[in-house]
Design a protein around this motif. Sequence first.
Motif, short mmCIF file in Angstrom:
data_model
loop_
_atom_site.label_atom_id
_atom_site.label_comp_id
_atom_site.label_asym_id
_atom_site.label_seq_id
_atom_site.Cartn_x
_atom_site.Cartn_y
_atom_site.Cartn_z
N HIS A 100 0.80 -1.37 0.04
CA HIS A 100 0.09 0.07 0.10
C HIS A 100 0.79 1.37 0.08
CE1 HIS A 100 -3.40 -2.27 0.65
NE2 HIS A 100 -2.98 -2.99 1.50
N GLY A 101 2.17 1.29 -0.22
CA GLY A 101 3.16 2.30 -0.12
C GLY A 101 3.32 2.85 1.09
N ILE A 102 3.30 2.10 2.34
CA ILE A 102 3.45 2.58 3.68
C ILE A 102 4.86 2.39 3.67
CG2 ILE A 102 2.78 2.46 6.14
CD1 ILE A 102 0.74 3.64 4.53
N MET A 103 5.60 3.47 4.26
CA MET A 103 7.10 3.12 4.59
C MET A 103 7.21 2.45 5.84
SD MET A 103 7.61 5.53 2.31
CE MET A 103 9.32 5.55 2.29
N GLN A 104 8.19 1.46 6.13
CA GLN A 104 8.34 0.65 7.08
C GLN A 104 9.87 0.62 7.50
OE1 GLN A 104 6.06 -0.80 8.94
NE2 GLN A 104 4.16 -1.29 7.64
N THR A 105 10.06 0.77 8.71
CA THR A 105 11.65 0.81 9.31
C THR A 105 11.56 -0.20 10.38
OG1 THR A 105 12.13 2.98 8.66
CG2 THR A 105 13.59 1.77 10.24
N THR A 106 12.23 -1.43 10.23
CA THR A 106 12.30 -2.19 11.28
C THR A 106 13.85 -2.27 11.91
OG1 THR A 106 10.90 -4.01 9.81
CG2 THR A 106 12.40 -4.74 11.69
N TYR A 107 13.67 -2.33 13.08
CA TYR A 107 14.94 -2.10 13.93
C TYR A 107 15.41 -3.47 14.54
CZ TYR A 107 14.29 3.04 13.70
OH TYR A 107 13.86 4.27 13.00
N PRO A 108 16.60 -3.60 15.00
CA PRO A 108 16.88 -4.90 15.65
C PRO A 108 16.20 -5.32 16.93
CG PRO A 108 19.03 -3.41 15.15
CD PRO A 108 17.80 -2.65 14.83
N ALA A 109 16.02 -6.46 17.17
CA ALA A 109 15.12 -6.87 18.11
C ALA A 109 15.66 -6.43 19.45
CB ALA A 109 15.30 -8.55 18.41
N GLY A 110 15.04 -5.80 20.28
CA GLY A 110 15.27 -5.23 21.79
C GLY A 110 15.98 -3.96 21.69
N TRP A 111 15.90 -3.30 20.38
CA TRP A 111 16.54 -1.97 20.35
C TRP A 111 15.40 -0.77 20.81
CZ3 TRP A 111 14.81 2.74 17.90
CH2 TRP A 111 15.84 3.76 17.86
N ASN A 232 5.30 15.30 -10.45
CA ASN A 232 4.60 14.53 -11.53
C ASN A 232 3.54 15.91 -12.01
OD1 ASN A 232 2.29 15.07 -9.77
ND2 ASN A 232 2.63 13.62 -8.51
N SER A 233 2.84 15.31 -13.05
CA SER A 233 2.01 16.27 -13.76
C SER A 233 1.30 17.15 -12.93
CB SER A 233 1.18 15.68 -14.81
OG SER A 233 0.33 14.78 -14.31
N GLU A 234 0.86 16.80 -11.72
CA GLU A 234 0.03 17.77 -10.88
C GLU A 234 0.92 18.69 -10.11
OE1 GLU A 234 -0.63 14.20 -10.95
OE2 GLU A 234 -2.35 14.84 -12.35
N GLY A 235 2.22 18.41 -10.33
CA GLY A 235 3.34 19.39 -9.56
C GLY A 235 3.63 18.64 -8.13
N THR A 236 3.11 17.51 -7.76
CA THR A 236 3.47 17.21 -6.49
C THR A 236 4.36 16.08 -6.79
OG1 THR A 236 1.70 15.52 -6.81
CG2 THR A 236 1.44 17.43 -5.37
N ASN A 247 9.27 7.57 -12.81
CA ASN A 247 8.46 7.90 -11.42
C ASN A 247 7.78 6.64 -11.06
OD1 ASN A 247 6.06 8.55 -9.82
ND2 ASN A 247 6.46 10.81 -10.61
N ASN A 248 7.79 6.09 -10.04
CA ASN A 248 7.16 4.76 -9.54
C ASN A 248 5.69 5.12 -9.11
OD1 ASN A 248 7.33 5.88 -7.20
ND2 ASN A 248 8.77 4.45 -6.42
N GLY A 249 5.07 6.09 -9.03
CA GLY A 249 3.74 6.53 -8.86
C GLY A 249 3.26 6.00 -7.44
N GLN A 250 4.37 5.94 -6.70
CA GLN A 250 3.97 5.63 -5.12
C GLN A 250 3.42 6.90 -4.48
OE1 GLN A 250 4.03 3.13 -3.43
NE2 GLN A 250 5.06 1.48 -4.49
#
Length: 386
Positions: A100-111, A232-236, A247-250
């Motif tokens: 769904h295009g959501i950014m996910q950062t995963t950290y080491p266990a117990g961090w 993009n074409s909308e300026g965003t 452009n990946n359209g994300q």
Amino acid sequence: MAPKSSSLASAVLLLIAEATAQVSNAHVAFTTLQEWYNPSTGLWDTAGWWNGANSMTVIADLAAVDASIVQDAIQIFETTFSVAPSVNPSAGIEKNITAHGIMQTTYPAGWPDDTIVATADPTNSTSWLDGANDDAEWWGLAWIAAYDVTGNETYLNLAEGIFNQIASGWGTNCGNGGIYWETTNHYVNAIASELFISLAAHLANRVSDSASTYIAWAEEAWNWFAATGMINSEGTINDGLTSDCVNNGQPVWSYNQGVILGGLAELNRASPNQSYIHSANTIAQAAIAALADSDHVIHDTCEPNCAPDATQFKGIFIRNLLLLHRASPHDLYREVIEACATSIWANDRDTSTNQLSIDWAGPYVSSANSSTHSSAMDALVAVISV
């Protein structure tokens, strides 16, 4: 009819009252943010490594307009500088984008509490690198913000060192330009490349003996960015480029719209060129059209489920919109900043704890954390200056 002098006096008193309330709200938000601060890690509990850089930045921005918290800010900077490298999550950090295009950062266990190591040298830029280029760039900008408050050259030197580390990876893909999101994941994305522009431009305005070098970097990176098609074409701005460098359209995330505004405002300050301001205004107004509701309050499409990363995004947009507003004042920018700050305090605050959550239009979404709170605090600090 009241005399004009009386009406003017009333208007002045009203403005003073509003300004006092804005500072008071920001103070409350600062006090609440510090309830999450962990002096043993130099970070803010409940959020990640790069979020800590943004929490430190909003505190620096408040200190820049409110002398009463400067000493507290200095102590926070010193503590974070000294101990945060001991919990750098470089061993095991991973970043990805969901379907769904959501950014996910995963950290080491117990961090972070279970991963404290012998403290590394905080003056060494590599102590702040975790394998994600954007994370390092956030810390570079945070230390510039700390330098602006303190004048401590150590912080500025650290920001230079971080930039130089990132610059060594420039131009390995996509038209001889761009910054990879991670050193091991060759995704050329908007945020890492925008932060590179902004960090170079910020340094150009503060390191006089290397200003021309940083200007050249910022100009090269901006010219490359503007030609990639990520706008993009909308300026965003979409999130990045495919492996074929298109452009990946994300999703159109608020922070991608924001960082470039501050970068171009700083670049125009270092090397005046009206085209930078024109481009920034075009992006800002397109972003507001795409992201603001009818009350001028900014939203990201993931709300209310934006964890772990996108909870930070909107504050970054507002912080950088203020930088553009200072360089190119516009009633729309003022209205957006004021609307966001007003709505956050009225509709997005747990009145029993003063914690600020994800949906700035409200109602309050339980539970807040240091990322949602520091992001909303960006708007409370920005409104002081408009």
